[in-house]
Write an enzyme that holds these catalytic residues in place. Structure first.
Site, PDB file in Angstrom:
ATOM      1  N   HIS A  85     -17.941  17.912 -36.793  1.00  0.00           N
ATOM      2  CA  HIS A  85     -17.768  17.394 -38.159  1.00  0.00           C
ATOM      3  C   HIS A  85     -18.307  15.964 -38.317  1.00  0.00           C
ATOM      4  CE1 HIS A  85     -14.901  17.727 -41.858  1.00  0.00           C
ATOM      5  NE2 HIS A  85     -15.939  16.996 -42.144  1.00  0.00           N
ATOM      6  N   GLY A 105     -23.362  14.050 -56.322  1.00  0.00           N
ATOM      7  CA  GLY A 105     -22.806  12.709 -56.427  1.00  0.00           C
ATOM      8  C   GLY A 105     -21.322  12.676 -56.109  1.00  0.00           C
ATOM      9  N   SER A 106     -20.822  13.774 -55.551  1.00  0.00           N
ATOM     10  CA  SER A 106     -19.433  13.883 -55.111  1.00  0.00           C
ATOM     11  C   SER A 106     -18.458  13.798 -56.269  1.00  0.00           C
ATOM     12  CB  SER A 106     -19.110  12.837 -54.050  1.00  0.00           C
ATOM     13  OG  SER A 106     -18.000  13.243 -53.308  1.00  0.00           O
ATOM     14  N   LYS A 112     -15.902  23.503 -39.121  1.00  0.00           N
ATOM     15  CA  LYS A 112     -16.234  22.243 -38.437  1.00  0.00           C
ATOM     16  C   LYS A 112     -15.145  21.830 -37.446  1.00  0.00           C
ATOM     17  CE  LYS A 112     -18.577  20.760 -42.667  1.00  0.00           C
ATOM     18  NZ  LYS A 112     -17.755  21.125 -43.823  1.00  0.00           N
ATOM     19  N   TYR A 147     -10.007  20.193 -43.941  1.00  0.00           N
ATOM     20  CA  TYR A 147      -9.726  20.371 -45.374  1.00  0.00           C
ATOM     21  C   TYR A 147      -8.346  20.990 -45.621  1.00  0.00           C
ATOM     22  CZ  TYR A 147     -14.813  19.639 -45.680  1.00  0.00           C
ATOM     23  OH  TYR A 147     -16.086  19.142 -45.559  1.00  0.00           O
ATOM     24  N   ASP A 164     -18.867  26.666 -47.269  1.00  0.00           N
ATOM     25  CA  ASP A 164     -18.747  25.525 -46.354  1.00  0.00           C
ATOM     26  C   ASP A 164     -17.287  25.071 -46.298  1.00  0.00           C
ATOM     27  OD1 ASP A 164     -20.282  23.277 -44.832  1.00  0.00           O
ATOM     28  OD2 ASP A 164     -18.786  22.256 -46.073  1.00  0.00           O
TER      29      ASP A 164
HETATM   30  P1  NDP Z   1     -20.316  17.481 -54.861  1.00  0.00           P
HETATM   31  O1  NDP Z   1     -21.448  16.529 -54.872  1.00  0.00           O
HETATM   32  O2  NDP Z   1     -20.567  18.919 -54.644  1.00  0.00           O
HETATM   33  O3  NDP Z   1     -19.577  17.249 -56.250  1.00  0.00           O
HETATM   34  C1  NDP Z   1     -18.398  17.864 -56.601  1.00  0.00           C
HETATM   35  C2  NDP Z   1     -17.980  17.315 -57.941  1.00  0.00           C
HETATM   36  O4  NDP Z   1     -18.968  17.632 -58.931  1.00  0.00           O
HETATM   37  C3  NDP Z   1     -16.680  17.880 -58.425  1.00  0.00           C
HETATM   38  O5  NDP Z   1     -15.972  16.835 -59.057  1.00  0.00           O
HETATM   39  C4  NDP Z   1     -17.098  18.941 -59.442  1.00  0.00           C
HETATM   40  O6  NDP Z   1     -16.118  19.085 -60.449  1.00  0.00           O
HETATM   41  C5  NDP Z   1     -18.366  18.341 -59.994  1.00  0.00           C
HETATM   42  N1  NDP Z   1     -19.340  19.355 -60.403  1.00  0.00           N
HETATM   43  C6  NDP Z   1     -19.676  20.488 -59.746  1.00  0.00           C
HETATM   44  N2  NDP Z   1     -20.632  21.167 -60.397  1.00  0.00           N
HETATM   45  C7  NDP Z   1     -20.919  20.461 -61.503  1.00  0.00           C
HETATM   46  C8  NDP Z   1     -21.825  20.653 -62.587  1.00  0.00           C
HETATM   47  N3  NDP Z   1     -22.619  21.732 -62.627  1.00  0.00           N
HETATM   48  N4  NDP Z   1     -21.853  19.726 -63.579  1.00  0.00           N
HETATM   49  C9  NDP Z   1     -21.038  18.657 -63.537  1.00  0.00           C
HETATM   50  N5  NDP Z   1     -20.161  18.394 -62.525  1.00  0.00           N
HETATM   51  C10 NDP Z   1     -20.104  19.294 -61.514  1.00  0.00           C
HETATM   52  O7  NDP Z   1     -19.207  16.900 -53.880  1.00  0.00           O
HETATM   53  P2  NDP Z   1     -18.528  17.032 -52.485  1.00  0.00           P
HETATM   54  O8  NDP Z   1     -18.485  15.645 -51.969  1.00  0.00           O
HETATM   55  O9  NDP Z   1     -17.283  17.809 -52.619  1.00  0.00           O
HETATM   56  O10 NDP Z   1     -19.525  17.861 -51.547  1.00  0.00           O
HETATM   57  C11 NDP Z   1     -19.634  19.267 -51.572  1.00  0.00           C
HETATM   58  C12 NDP Z   1     -19.132  19.910 -50.303  1.00  0.00           C
HETATM   59  O11 NDP Z   1     -19.814  19.396 -49.172  1.00  0.00           O
HETATM   60  C13 NDP Z   1     -17.650  19.682 -49.994  1.00  0.00           C
HETATM   61  O12 NDP Z   1     -16.806  20.467 -50.783  1.00  0.00           O
HETATM   62  C14 NDP Z   1     -17.626  20.030 -48.530  1.00  0.00           C
HETATM   63  O13 NDP Z   1     -17.629  21.437 -48.345  1.00  0.00           O
HETATM   64  C15 NDP Z   1     -18.942  19.417 -48.044  1.00  0.00           C
HETATM   65  N6  NDP Z   1     -18.769  18.044 -47.530  1.00  0.00           N
HETATM   66  C16 NDP Z   1     -18.978  17.823 -46.188  1.00  0.00           C
HETATM   67  C17 NDP Z   1     -18.793  16.588 -45.636  1.00  0.00           C
HETATM   68  C18 NDP Z   1     -19.008  16.359 -44.182  1.00  0.00           C
HETATM   69  O14 NDP Z   1     -18.551  15.325 -43.650  1.00  0.00           O
HETATM   70  N7  NDP Z   1     -19.692  17.250 -43.473  1.00  0.00           N
HETATM   71  C19 NDP Z   1     -18.361  15.424 -46.460  1.00  0.00           C
HETATM   72  C20 NDP Z   1     -18.240  15.741 -47.872  1.00  0.00           C
HETATM   73  C21 NDP Z   1     -18.444  17.008 -48.370  1.00  0.00           C
HETATM   74  P3  NDP Z   1     -15.289  20.475 -60.699  1.00  0.00           P
HETATM   75  O15 NDP Z   1     -14.759  20.934 -59.389  1.00  0.00           O
HETATM   76  O16 NDP Z   1     -14.233  20.034 -61.659  1.00  0.00           O
HETATM   77  O17 NDP Z   1     -16.276  21.432 -61.310  1.00  0.00           O
END
Ligand code: NDP
Length: 323
Positions: A116, A219-220, A83, A54, A49
């Site tokens: 988007h 939870g982002s 997007k 980005y 994605d």
């Molecule tokens: P996520 O909910 O996927 O969370 C990402 C966070 O969780 C990072 O800090 C990561 O840390 C941590 N994490 C990942 N895996 C684990 C795990 N197994 N245990 C503990 N912590 C974990 O967040 P996003 O908000 O980034 O959403 C994911 C994707 O969705 C984005 O990257 C993007 O592609 C998309 N998105 C789309 C949007 C839209 O408007 N359409 C808006 C927001 C997101 P670390 O990297 O250090 O592992």
């Protein structure tokens, strides 16, 4: 309950789960997205994605090209979502918005192209245009016209499927009711997790054969990117979630992702850390029983981590409606 490694779309195409999220804040070096995407593809992710906004599609594209070149995957095995950014909503700019992504990614087509966000910004090179007082400059394109131009991208073969993101029910209906609609959206990508489980949006989408794709499923990020305040509960620390995860010998992230999969939602998950990238894909070898599903459903509090507050006075701001 078994969960397939892909979901069917309403246009006959298929979307693999889990989607690998590529967004990282400006403070992260762009090469991290390249390294992480390469790790993700090698680990078995087939759905990536991304987005023009980005600012890392060149890096993500390099990882894709590298893994194709060394035989890890074939292009047709990979599902890439891009997007259309809000400064490209004007029908004469939609194709340009797409072509920029394709060029950066070094791809001939996208598997999925989404609007988007429904908010329309003033066209121009500045992706977040503001006036001298720092106020966002809005555009005035009719979203139905943007959709018609999205349809043309599919007709031209430059995208396989088209969909939307961050649309509320009313905005989705605007597309569905568009005169001479050629293709309906295959999905609505929205924030979706245990604390915002999107039950009503899911029901609405299912009734129209539209897939719900969830973002911020874990939870982002907690690094302030989305303005997540310290008073917001940390999703992966939820006691009920942790209790169920411990009982099943899984991690809270795996249970949070499995919960969405079993409801027919495609979860996206972002990690730039190898062991977590791998961990998030291990969600097909266990099952959440009805009782656990009900306990997890009860955690919903309609808590939105990313409120997009900067556009609260935009006429197309999506989050005033109930869903
Ligand atoms: P996520 O909910 O996927 O969370 C990402 C966070 O969780 C990072 O800090 C990561 O840390 C941590 N994490 C990942 N895996 C684990 C795990 N197994 N245990 C503990 N912590 C974990 O967040 P996003 O908000 O980034 O959403 C994911 C994707 O969705 C984005 O990257 C993007 O592609 C998309 N998105 C789309 C949007 C839209 O408007 N359409 C808006 C927001 C997101 P670390 O990297 O250090 O592992």
């Amino acid at each position: 309950m078994s969960v397939k490694p892909y979901f069917h779309l309403n246009d006959e195409n298929k979307m693999p789960v889990i989607g690998f999220g590529t967004y990282a804040p400006e403070t992260y070096p762009k090469r991290m997205a390249e390294e992480a995407t390469e790790i993700a593809i090698r680990a078995g992710y087939r759905h990536i994605d991304g987005a023009y906004l980005y600012g890392n599609e060149a890096e993500v594209g390099r990882a894709i090209q590298k893994t194709i070149a060394d035989g890890t995957i074939r292009r047709e095995d990979l599902f890439y979502t891009g997007k259309l950014w809000s400064t490209f909503h004007s029908p004469d700019l939609v194709r340009q918005g797409l072509e920029r992504s394709l060029k950066d990614l070094q791809l001939d087509y996208l598997d999925l192209f989404l609007i988007h966000v429904p908010v329309d910004l003033q066209p121009g090179e500045d992706l977040l245009p503001v006036d001298e007082n720092g106020k966002y400059l809005y555009g005035n394109t009719n979203i139905q016209d943007t959709w018609e131009a999205m349809e043309q991208c599919k007709v031209a073969g430059r995208v396989k499927s088209i969909g939307v993101s961050n649309f509320n029910r009313r905005q989705l209906e605007l597309i569905l009711k568009k005169p001479r609609l050629k293709y309906k959206p295959v999905c609505n990508q929205v924030e979706c997790h245990l604390y915002l489980n999107q039950e009503k949006m899911l029901k609405f989408c299912k009734s129209h054969d539209i897939l719900l794709v969830g973002y911020s499923t874990l939870g982002s990020s907690r690094d302030g990117t989305w303005g997540i305040g310290g008073d917001c509960p940390v999703l992966l620390e939820d006691p009920v979630l942790n209790h169920i995860a411990k009982k099943l010998g899984k991690t809270p992230a795996q249970v949070a992702l499995r919960f969405l999969l079993q409801r027919g939602i495609v979860p996206l998950a972002k990690s730039f850390t190898k062991h977590r990238i791998e961990e998030n894909l291990q969600v097909f070898n266990f099952n959440l029983e009805k009782k656990d599903m009900r306990s997890l459903e009860a955690l919903n509090k309609n808590l939105r981590y990313d409120k997009m507050s900067m556009w609260e006075d935009h006429p197309q701001y999506p989050f005033y409606d109930e869903y």
